[in-house]
Design a protein around this motif. Structure first.
Motif, PDB file in Angstrom:
ATOM      1  N   ILE A 118      -6.959   2.409 -15.775  1.00 58.95           N
ATOM      2  CA  ILE A 118      -6.252   3.409 -14.968  1.00 58.95           C
ATOM      3  C   ILE A 118      -7.074   3.792 -13.736  1.00 58.95           C
ATOM      4  N   LEU A 119      -8.351   4.054 -13.937  1.00 59.23           N
ATOM      5  CA  LEU A 119      -9.187   4.450 -12.799  1.00 59.23           C
ATOM      6  C   LEU A 119      -9.456   3.292 -11.842  1.00 59.23           C
ATOM      7  N   SER A 120      -9.459   2.049 -12.345  1.00 63.28           N
ATOM      8  CA  SER A 120      -9.651   0.912 -11.440  1.00 63.28           C
ATOM      9  C   SER A 120      -8.469   0.780 -10.487  1.00 63.28           C
ATOM     10  N   ILE A 121      -7.305   1.194 -10.932  1.00 58.55           N
ATOM     11  CA  ILE A 121      -6.132   1.207 -10.051  1.00 58.55           C
ATOM     12  C   ILE A 121      -6.226   2.381  -9.078  1.00 58.55           C
ATOM     13  N   ALA A 122      -6.648   3.526  -9.590  1.00 53.23           N
ATOM     14  CA  ALA A 122      -6.729   4.735  -8.764  1.00 53.23           C
ATOM     15  C   ALA A 122      -7.776   4.628  -7.661  1.00 53.23           C
ATOM     16  N   ILE A 123      -8.855   3.888  -7.914  1.00 50.04           N
ATOM     17  CA  ILE A 123      -9.903   3.846  -6.894  1.00 50.04           C
ATOM     18  C   ILE A 123      -9.576   2.925  -5.726  1.00 50.04           C
ATOM     19  N   ILE A 124      -8.592   2.076  -5.868  1.00 43.30           N
ATOM     20  CA  ILE A 124      -8.251   1.176  -4.759  1.00 43.30           C
ATOM     21  C   ILE A 124      -7.974   1.976  -3.492  1.00 43.30           C
TER      22      ILE A 124
END
Length: 171
Positions: A118-124
């Protein structure tokens, strides 16, 4: 030079298209291609290096070394891109590896894995917005958003290594 509005359109596009493309590619298996089973320790190492570079970049900027900070941040971005390419290549050539742990360790593994995804998507978009603020010399805004981006990006990098270490016995 591009305007901030055009960068924002690009950031929005990348932030939507990239996760969809990765999710789509997870369903693709390349026939007659040897599994790239050597990649997981390499892409886990790129996550580890990313975490180290992120920490060093913060130290560099706190010490007033802007050039070193910029170089470390660019290296972190490149490592993250390399991680993503290797991760997708591995999953396009290999069957998924089920986690074999049981009990509370299994719940911990899935908590770390799901929060990592989830956070790997959010940090983009956060990474891209933070970067654009430097390109447009908006260093006050860069600093404000970097205070959000940095810990999330660091968590993604470190949790990627943890996920690898937890699942590696089951490869």
């Amino acid at each position: 030079m591009k305007t901030e509005a055009s960068y924002n359109k690009l950031i929005t596009s990348i932030s939507i298209i990239l996760p969809i493309a990765v999710a789509t590619l997870f369903g693709v298996r390349l026939p007659n291609v040897e599994p790239l089973s050597f990649l997981p320790p390499i892409y886990a190492s790129t996550n580890g290096l990313t975490a180290i570079f992120l920490l060093l970049a913060v130290v560099a900027i706190k010490n007033g070394n802007r050039i070193l900070h910029e170089r470390l941040m660019k290296a972190s971005l490149i490592l993250s891109i390399l991680f993503l390419l290797m991760y997708v290549a591995y999953h396009m050539t290999s069957d998924p590896t089920p986690f074999g742990g049981e009990g509370s360790i299994k719940y911990l593994y899935y908590f770390i894995l799901i929060s990592h995804i989830i956070l790997s998507i959010a940090i983009i978009p956060l990474v891209l917005i933070t970067y654009v603020k430097t390109l447009s010399n908006q260093f006050d805004k860069h600093k404000r958003i970097a205070k959000i981006t940095f810990p999330l990006w660091l968590y993604v990098a470190v949790s990627g290594v943890v996920v690898y270490l937890m699942i590696s016995p089951y490869y």
